[in-house]
Design a protein around this motif. Structure first.
Motif, short mmCIF file in Angstrom:
data_model
loop_
_atom_site.label_atom_id
_atom_site.label_comp_id
_atom_site.label_asym_id
_atom_site.label_seq_id
_atom_site.Cartn_x
_atom_site.Cartn_y
_atom_site.Cartn_z
N ASP A 186 44.42 -32.71 -13.62
CA ASP A 186 45.06 -31.55 -12.98
C ASP A 186 46.28 -31.95 -12.16
OD1 ASP A 186 44.06 -32.82 -10.76
OD2 ASP A 186 42.61 -31.25 -10.23
N GLY A 187 46.68 -33.22 -12.26
CA GLY A 187 47.91 -33.66 -11.57
C GLY A 187 47.66 -34.23 -10.18
N ARG A 188 46.43 -34.14 -9.70
CA ARG A 188 46.17 -34.66 -8.34
C ARG A 188 46.11 -36.18 -8.34
NH1 ARG A 188 42.00 -32.28 -4.20
NH2 ARG A 188 43.28 -33.66 -2.95
N ARG A 189 46.44 -36.74 -7.16
CA ARG A 189 46.41 -38.19 -7.00
C ARG A 189 45.35 -38.54 -5.95
NH1 ARG A 189 51.14 -42.00 -4.42
NH2 ARG A 189 50.35 -41.22 -2.45
N TYR A 190 44.57 -39.57 -6.22
CA TYR A 190 43.51 -39.96 -5.28
C TYR A 190 43.67 -41.41 -4.86
CZ TYR A 190 41.16 -35.71 -6.78
OH TYR A 190 40.86 -34.40 -7.04
N LEU A 191 43.54 -41.64 -3.57
CA LEU A 191 43.51 -43.01 -3.05
C LEU A 191 42.10 -43.54 -3.33
CD1 LEU A 191 44.95 -45.24 -1.43
CD2 LEU A 191 44.19 -44.10 0.67
N ASP A 192 42.02 -44.54 -4.19
CA ASP A 192 40.71 -44.97 -4.69
C ASP A 192 40.16 -46.12 -3.85
OD1 ASP A 192 38.47 -45.66 -6.04
OD2 ASP A 192 39.48 -46.31 -7.88
N PHE A 193 39.32 -45.77 -2.88
CA PHE A 193 38.65 -46.81 -2.08
C PHE A 193 37.21 -46.98 -2.57
CE2 PHE A 193 41.42 -46.94 2.07
CZ PHE A 193 42.49 -47.39 1.32
N THR A 194 37.03 -46.85 -3.91
CA THR A 194 35.74 -47.19 -4.52
C THR A 194 35.91 -48.37 -5.48
OG1 THR A 194 35.97 -45.86 -6.55
CG2 THR A 194 35.16 -44.71 -4.59
N CYS A 195 37.15 -48.51 -5.99
CA CYS A 195 37.44 -49.55 -6.99
C CYS A 195 36.46 -49.47 -8.16
CB CYS A 195 37.38 -50.93 -6.36
SG CYS A 195 38.97 -51.46 -5.74
N GLY A 196 36.09 -48.24 -8.54
CA GLY A 196 35.17 -48.10 -9.68
C GLY A 196 33.88 -48.88 -9.43
N ILE A 197 33.36 -48.74 -8.23
CA ILE A 197 32.19 -49.50 -7.72
C ILE A 197 32.50 -51.00 -7.69
CG2 ILE A 197 29.68 -49.59 -7.55
CD1 ILE A 197 29.38 -47.36 -9.49
N ALA A 198 33.51 -51.34 -6.91
CA ALA A 198 33.83 -52.75 -6.60
C ALA A 198 34.22 -53.57 -7.83
CB ALA A 198 32.66 -53.40 -5.86
N VAL A 199 34.98 -52.95 -8.72
CA VAL A 199 35.37 -53.64 -9.95
C VAL A 199 36.87 -53.97 -9.98
CG1 VAL A 199 35.59 -53.36 -12.45
CG2 VAL A 199 33.47 -52.68 -11.30
N THR A 200 37.71 -52.97 -9.69
CA THR A 200 39.15 -53.16 -9.88
C THR A 200 39.77 -53.84 -8.65
OG1 THR A 200 39.44 -50.87 -9.14
CG2 THR A 200 39.41 -51.25 -11.51
N CYS A 218 36.71 -36.07 2.38
CA CYS A 218 37.73 -37.07 2.05
C CYS A 218 38.25 -36.84 0.63
CB CYS A 218 37.18 -38.50 2.20
SG CYS A 218 37.02 -39.00 3.93
N LEU A 219 37.34 -36.55 -0.27
CA LEU A 219 37.75 -36.30 -1.66
C LEU A 219 38.71 -35.11 -1.71
CD1 LEU A 219 37.29 -37.29 -4.58
CD2 LEU A 219 35.56 -35.51 -4.79
N LEU A 256 35.60 -42.16 -1.88
CA LEU A 256 34.68 -43.09 -1.21
C LEU A 256 33.30 -42.95 -1.84
CD1 LEU A 256 35.63 -42.26 2.49
CD2 LEU A 256 36.09 -44.44 1.34
N LEU A 257 32.45 -43.93 -1.57
CA LEU A 257 31.07 -43.91 -2.08
C LEU A 257 30.11 -44.08 -0.92
CD1 LEU A 257 31.19 -46.52 -4.98
CD2 LEU A 257 30.48 -44.15 -5.24
N THR A 258 28.87 -43.63 -1.13
CA THR A 258 27.85 -43.94 -0.14
C THR A 258 26.92 -45.02 -0.70
OG1 THR A 258 26.54 -42.12 -1.00
CG2 THR A 258 27.80 -41.69 1.01
N CYS A 259 26.08 -45.55 0.16
CA CYS A 259 25.07 -46.52 -0.28
C CYS A 259 23.97 -46.58 0.76
CB CYS A 259 25.70 -47.90 -0.51
SG CYS A 259 26.41 -48.65 0.95
N GLY A 260 23.00 -47.47 0.52
CA GLY A 260 21.90 -47.63 1.46
C GLY A 260 20.70 -46.80 1.07
N PRO A 261 19.52 -47.18 1.53
CA PRO A 261 18.29 -46.47 1.16
C PRO A 261 18.33 -44.99 1.51
CG PRO A 261 17.79 -48.48 2.40
CD PRO A 261 19.27 -48.33 2.42
N TRP A 262 19.05 -44.63 2.57
CA TRP A 262 19.13 -43.23 2.98
C TRP A 262 20.44 -42.59 2.53
CZ3 TRP A 262 17.81 -47.21 6.33
CH2 TRP A 262 16.48 -47.25 6.75
N ASP A 263 21.28 -43.34 1.83
CA ASP A 263 22.59 -42.84 1.41
C ASP A 263 23.43 -42.40 2.59
OD1 ASP A 263 23.59 -42.99 -1.09
OD2 ASP A 263 22.56 -41.23 -1.87
N ASN A 264 23.25 -43.02 3.71
CA ASN A 264 23.98 -42.60 4.92
C ASN A 264 25.05 -43.60 5.33
OD1 ASN A 264 22.04 -44.55 5.67
ND2 ASN A 264 22.11 -43.85 7.80
N THR A 265 25.30 -44.60 4.46
CA THR A 265 26.37 -45.55 4.76
C THR A 265 27.51 -45.30 3.79
OG1 THR A 265 24.83 -47.20 5.60
CG2 THR A 265 26.96 -48.03 4.84
#
Ligand SMILES: Cc1ncc(COP(=O)(O)O)c(C=O)c1O
Length: 420
Positions: free
Chosen positions: A33-47, A376-377, A383-392
């Motif tokens: 749709d033409g939008r640009r995103y600052l990717d602070f996920t790196c495709g789950i720490a890949v790129t 943020c999106l 951004l991504l979350t993580c952790g057992p509670w998904d709160n990080t």
């Protein structure tokens, strides 16, 4: 443009966003749709080299024009040998024998099989909160969330779980936490899996999916010492923490230890599927030909991308950049934490940074973390979350990220936290 909808995409893929990506460049992803995103996920720490790093793209193009599949059992190829040469310059010299596969889970399965073959022992000790993959073998080693195993049990036997020093969760002093965790590990060896039937301890030097938890000094050193005392192999899973992510090539370097077996994947080929198991030659000698392998392992194009990735990290001083930008990020998040008590903890090494959200009653605050990620999106930051509670919330920018891009990300993040 394709007219296909998401309707026929398996729901087993959790989806963070609803956009269709068209291309990426550096720290940014571009949507249909033409939008640009600052990717602070790196495709789950890949790129780690950013999206479409010109050097990596050129290496892939050149190799694809020559040979796309050069099956390693049938004929060794030049890019794999070149990749071993490149890795040997950045991995501890004692780790001098290399095996390649496609995904992180495959590398972990391989490492475990190697440990069993080399020791003749069956069991493995893993650490609470670790993530090692989703295959039947690796989900048996994964304890970061029940979602990875619920409905699939019973799992592979012979796996024992020891605590990981998650200081913020326990609420104790770092040293007390380390001492307790090491004591529990010794107790496990006395009560559940005898040293002489324990092939390996498998550990992430920094918990990834489990919450971006950095162990305090002394823990990994203690684990290493216990392995040495009992002839148990130490497998260090650098699949998320490796390839410069923490400002050094490998997470283990921060703790002054050397693994017996190292696993890597994610960042190695800047996005092409490639993973590896690296170990001392005398251990690999126990791995009988044909007892492990795979059709696609060590793909020639992926290996060429790996060589270019390592060259880019070295020649563009990306480890130094990861340290500097990591400090900028941690400092910015630290200031925000002082102002916003919902951020209970900020932790990380290099550009592997997590911010844990806590509700006013002290409980893990998943809703706040998710709201921040969604806002943020909306503002163009992934951004991504993580952790057992998904709160990080984990912040994983490319190692190429600029000072201005970190500033941009921090500003969007701060705005979202302030609106909680
Ligand atoms: C530390 C760690 N080990 C193993 C894996 C599994 O890798 P893959 O998803 O490529 O199978 C992951 C994936 O997130 C990981 O973070």
């Amino acid at each position: 443009m394709t007219t296909a909808s998401f309707e026929h995409v398996s729901p087993v893929w959790t989806r963070y966003t609803d956009f269709v990506v068209t291309h990426g460049e550096g720290s940014y992803l571009y949507a249909r749709d033409g939008r640009r995103y600052l990717d602070f996920t790196c495709g789950i720490a890949v790129t780690n080299t950013g999206h479409a790093h010109p050097r990596v793209v050129a290496a892939i193009r050149e190799q694809a024009g020559k040979l796309i599949h050069g099956q390693a059992n049938l004929a060794m190829h030049e890019p794999m040998l070149a990749l071993i040469d490149s890795l040997r310059r950045v991995v501890h010299p004692s780790l001098d024998s290399y095996f390649f596969s496609n995904s992180g889970a495959e590398a972990i399965e391989g490492a475990l099989k190697l440990a069993r073959a080399a020791t003749g022992r069956p069991n493995v000790i893993v650490f609470q909160g670790s993530f090692h993959g989703r295959t039947v073998g690796t989900m048996s080693l994964t304890t970061s969330k029940t979602v990875y195993r619920a409905g699939y049990q019973p799992l592979m036997p012979g796996v024992f779980v020891a605590p990981f020093p998650y200081v913020y969760r326990y609420g104790w002093e770092p040293k007390t936490t380390v001492d307790w965790c090491l004591e529990e590990l010794r107790f496990l060896l006395m009560t559940q899996t005898a040293p002489e039937e324990t092939a390996a301890m498998l550990i992430e030097p920094i918990l990834g999916e489990g919450g971006y938890v950095v162990p305090p000094p002394g823990f990994l050193e203690g684990v290493r010492a216990l392995c040495d005392e009992h002839g148990i192999l130490l497998i260090v899973d650098e699949i998320q923490s490796g390839m410069g992510r923490t400002g050094r090539w490998w997470g283990y370097e921060h703790f002054g230890i050397v693994p017996d077996i190292l696993t890597l994947a994610k960042g190695i080929a800047s996005g092409l599927p490639l993973s590896g198991v690296i170990a001392r030659e005398e251990l690999m000698e126990h791995w009988k030909a044909g007892t492990h392998g795979g059709t696609f392992g060590g793909n020639v194009v992926a290996c060429a991308a790996g060589v270019a990735t390592i060259a880019a990290i070295q020649e563009e001083h990306l480890l130094e950049n990861a340290r500097a930008r990591g400090l900028q990020l941690m400092t910015g998040l630290g200031h925000l934490q002082e102002e916003q008590p919902r951020i209970g903890d900020v932790r990380g090494l290099g550009l592997m940074v997590g911010a844990e959200f806590t509700a006013p009653d002290g409980k893990p605050d998943k809703a706040a973390a998710k709201q921040v990620v969604h806002e943020c999106l909306d503002q163009g930051l992934m951004l991504l979350t993580c952790g057992p509670w998904d709160n990080t919330i984990r912040v994983i920018p490319p190692l190429t990220v600029s000072e201005a891009e970190i500033q941009e990300g921090l500003a969007i993040f701060a705005g979202a936290v302030r609106r909680l």
